[in-house]
Motif scaffolding. Structure first.
Motif, PDB file in Angstrom:
ATOM      1  N   THR A   1       0.833  -1.204   0.000  1.00 14.96           N
ATOM      2  CA  THR A   1       0.000   0.000   0.000  1.00 14.96           C
ATOM      3  C   THR A   1       0.870   1.258   0.000  1.00 14.96           C
ATOM      4  O   THR A   1       0.494   2.275  -0.598  1.00 14.96           O
TER       5      THR A   1
ATOM      6  N   TYR B   1      -5.054   0.817  -4.372  1.00 18.68           N
ATOM      7  CA  TYR B   1      -4.641   1.169  -3.006  1.00 18.68           C
ATOM      8  C   TYR B   1      -5.816   1.007  -2.040  1.00 18.68           C
ATOM      9  O   TYR B   1      -5.686   0.393  -0.973  1.00 18.68           O
TER      10      TYR B   1
ATOM     11  N   CYS C   1      -6.582  -2.703  -1.518  1.00 17.36           N
ATOM     12  CA  CYS C   1      -5.597  -3.361  -0.648  1.00 17.36           C
ATOM     13  C   CYS C   1      -5.710  -2.867   0.788  1.00 17.36           C
ATOM     14  O   CYS C   1      -5.502  -3.625   1.738  1.00 17.36           O
ATOM     15  N   LYS C   2      -6.047  -1.588   0.930  1.00 21.48           N
ATOM     16  CA  LYS C   2      -6.157  -0.996   2.266  1.00 21.48           C
ATOM     17  C   LYS C   2      -7.246  -1.690   3.075  1.00 21.48           C
ATOM     18  O   LYS C   2      -7.134  -1.830   4.303  1.00 21.48           O
TER      19      LYS C   2
ATOM     20  N   GLU D   1       2.557   3.129   6.861  1.00 21.93           N
ATOM     21  CA  GLU D   1       2.985   3.395   5.479  1.00 21.93           C
ATOM     22  C   GLU D   1       4.078   4.453   5.429  1.00 21.93           C
ATOM     23  O   GLU D   1       5.123   4.252   4.786  1.00 21.93           O
TER      24      GLU D   1
END
Length: 312
Positions: free
Chosen positions: A84, A169, A172-173, A187
């Motif tokens: 991410t 993103y 996946c988050k 991150e």
């Protein structure tokens, strides 16, 4: 207020948080435009590096720093966070390059398309069903991209890059088993050593890590931390207190502000192809919004029916 009521209604506090986030993202091009004389990768390095103290301070205040420390000891979670982090870096880089190189309209287009791409991604990867209304909205968005591609002779790479990087993103988050504040802190924590090494290398080789070295440039680059972290933290807290349909509508505010800034302040050309493509995107988003509200209405009716049945 019960938890059920909180989920099914909009909190004024949540609305204030979310609205602040989207407005701040909407005016961000004005900030980034002042850094147009600095290479985008340097700006991104400063964004990651100076966002870390703010994100860490918030976690310390919330007493959730232990979540990040535990995540650092979990190889699987670290790998997910690294992915991410790479995706958000790609998104930031494309965005900063677009704004500082007179492609803010393409950035607006990318963020307009993104909600529809997320719907498509959910259908493709999560098996979520697409009704005819959503399919029509996605088809209109694809047609708009085709119009721009035919006119330019190539894909609108900025718009497509922003759409894919942010959409993947966000997907996946969702799989990252951390709260939004903890995830963002992890991150930037992973990105910071690379950002610091890059800036030190630039300084040692005389390529400049602070723009032209003026006080203005130094302050603006330091400010990249707050302008990166604060809207994300506002959004993370606002999203928890609002219905999905409300977030779905509010998210159009940012690309609309970017669009208006690009046309009326940056004087970017709004040629015939864009005059066709943007209304197609707006129509697609209107159709998608209608579908979103219908689904929300159906869910509310179903909950009322279930509650009435339980009372009986």
């Amino acid at each position: 207020m019960s938890s059920s009521a909180a989920i099914n209604s909009d909190s004024p506090r949540g609305f204030a948080f979310a609205l602040s986030a989207y407005v701040l993202w909407g005016v961000l091009p004005l900030y980034m435009k002042t850094l147009a004389h600095i290479p985008p990768m340097q700006v991104i390095a400063h964004r990651a590096l100076w966002a870390l103290p703010i994100a860490a301070a918030v976690l310390i205040w919330q007493r959730r720093g232990g979540d990040v420390m535990a995540a650092l000891k979990n190889p699987r979670l670290l790998a997910m966070a690294a992915l991410t982090a790479v995706l958000i870096t790609a998104n930031w880089t494309i965005y900063v390059w677009a704004v500082t190189n007179d492609h803010a309209l393409d950035a607006a287009l990318g963020y307009y398309i993104n909600p529809l791409f997320s719907v498509f991604l959910g259908a493709l990867l999560l098996g979520e069903k697409l009704n005819r209304t959503k399919l029509l909205a996605i088809a209109l968005a694809v047609a708009a991209v085709v119009v721009l591609t035919v006119q330019a002779g190539r894909l609108p790479l900025v718009a497509v890059g922003l759409t894919f990087s942010w959409g993947i993103y966000a997907y996946c988050k969702k799989s990252l088993p951390l709260g939004p504040n903890q995830g963002f802190t992890l991150e930037v924590l992973l990105l910071s050593p690379f950002a610091l090494a890059y800036l030190l290398w630039l300084s040692v080789t005389g390529q400049g890590a602070w723009g032209d070295g003026s006080t203005f440039d130094i302050l603006m680059l330091l400010g990249c931390g707050p302008v990166t972290a604060i809207p994300l933290l506002f959004y993370a807290n606002g999203a928890k207190l609002l219905r999905l349909s409300t977030i779905g509508i509010l998210q159009y505010l940012t690309p609309t502000m970017i669009f208006l800034t690009a046309v009326f302040m940056f004087d970017e050309p709004f040629g015939p192809a864009r005059m066709i493509a943007f209304p197609m995107i707006w129509a697609a988003l209107a159709i998608y919004s209608v579908s979103l509200f219908r689904e929300a209405g159906e869910r509310r009716r179903n909950r009322r029916d279930i509650a009435a049945h339980r009372i009986q």
